[in-house]
Scaffold this motif. Structure first.
Motif, PDB file in Angstrom:
ATOM      1  N   THR A   1      23.815 -20.105  32.218  1.00 22.08           N
ATOM      2  CA  THR A   1      24.310 -21.535  32.422  1.00 22.08           C
ATOM      3  C   THR A   1      25.491 -21.241  33.543  1.00 22.08           C
ATOM      4  O   THR A   1      25.782 -21.982  34.763  1.00 22.08           O
ATOM      5  CB  THR A   1      24.930 -21.985  31.150  1.00 22.08           C
ATOM      6  OG1 THR A   1      24.173 -22.462  30.309  1.00 22.08           O
ATOM      7  CG2 THR A   1      25.695 -23.581  31.746  1.00 22.08           C
TER       8      THR A   1
ATOM      9  N   GLN B   1      22.440 -16.777  27.367  1.00 28.12           N
ATOM     10  CA  GLN B   1      22.426 -18.141  27.761  1.00 28.12           C
ATOM     11  C   GLN B   1      23.661 -18.607  28.535  1.00 28.12           C
ATOM     12  O   GLN B   1      23.484 -19.464  29.342  1.00 28.12           O
ATOM     13  CB  GLN B   1      22.013 -18.766  26.234  1.00 28.12           C
ATOM     14  CG  GLN B   1      21.854 -20.338  26.455  1.00 28.12           C
ATOM     15  CD  GLN B   1      20.837 -20.860  27.566  1.00 28.12           C
ATOM     16  OE1 GLN B   1      19.716 -20.130  27.275  1.00 28.12           O
ATOM     17  NE2 GLN B   1      20.986 -21.480  28.478  1.00 28.12           N
ATOM     18  N   ASN B   2      24.875 -18.354  28.007  1.00 25.17           N
ATOM     19  CA  ASN B   2      26.128 -18.720  28.794  1.00 25.17           C
ATOM     20  C   ASN B   2      26.075 -18.062  30.159  1.00 25.17           C
ATOM     21  O   ASN B   2      26.437 -18.859  31.205  1.00 25.17           O
ATOM     22  CB  ASN B   2      27.225 -17.976  28.039  1.00 25.17           C
ATOM     23  CG  ASN B   2      27.494 -18.653  26.770  1.00 25.17           C
ATOM     24  OD1 ASN B   2      26.970 -19.743  26.205  1.00 25.17           O
ATOM     25  ND2 ASN B   2      28.143 -18.146  25.609  1.00 25.17           N
TER      26      ASN B   2
END
Length: 217
Positions: free
Chosen positions: A172, A168-169
């Motif tokens: 982003t 998820q990081n």
């Protein structure tokens, strides 16, 4: 008193990668433990992999090279990943980087030789560089660090929940990186350098019967 926020360093990036799996941080990038060395290697590998492709942040235009003894030599300290001669200077040349007995030189794929240039002449090119971590924009550093963290965790721990967080990081960071690239570079076909090479009539050498190769950015 709070410490001032500064540019992300290679050491800080390695420590953030180590922290992603709860590993002990290091104070320097020398005499590393096996796990710290693995984190550092993942960071370097991710940086190299990203920059093997031409991006706005690691590409420069109209870089000049002067031929000597009919050859163009590339210094090891230039850290060049790819090179494409400006169509206004390419003439009938179709060049790539190749090793010549330990020395990097431009090789002409049409005449199959290193000695394809006019001695003393200046040739302009679009050059993609391997930048060092400290020289990259902050957005790029974070994206590279996020890629490295995912690979490091997968190779050292393999925890599914941690992997989901790191990915998820990474998503982003990738979105921020692509937004940065779009803002820095003009990706419209009307302003694109490759498109200019086509509509300007500055053609690449023909390969085969009637086939024209336009090159890549």
């Amino acid at each position: 008193m709070q410490t001032a926020i500064t540019r992300l360093t290679e050491l800080e990036a390695v420590n953030r990668i180590l922290s992603s799996v709860g590993a002990e941080k290091v104070s320097a990038l020398t005499n590393l433990s096996l796990i710290a060395d693995s984190a550092y290697t993942q960071l370097r590998d991710s940086l190299r992999d990203l920059q093997s492709h031409p991006w706005g942040f690691n590409t420069e235009y109209e870089v000049e090279f002067t031929a000597a003894d009919s050859k163009i030599t590339i210094a090891d300290s230039d850290y060049i990943a790819a090179i494409d001669l400006d169509p206004r200077h390419a003439q009938n040349l179709d060049v790539v980087l190749r090793d010549d007995a330990g020395t990097q030189r431009l090789w002409d794929r049409k005449t199959h030789t290193f000695a394809a240039f006019t001695s003393g002449s200046v040739y302009k090119a679009t050059v993609t560089y391997y930048l060092q971590y400290e020289d990259c924009p902050e957005i790029v550093k974070i994206f590279v660090m996020s890629m490295a963290a995912v690979n490091f965790q997968a190779s050292q721990v393999g925890n599914g929940q941690v992997d989901a967080i790191l990915r998820q990081n990474l998503a982003t960071a990738k979105a921020a990186f692509m937004s940065y690239e779009s803002a820095q570079e003009s990706w419209s076909i009307w302003d694109n350098y490759d498109f200019f090479k086509v509509v300007s009539g500055e053609q690449r050498p023909n390969i085969g019967s009637g086939a024209a190769w336009w090159g890549t950015r």
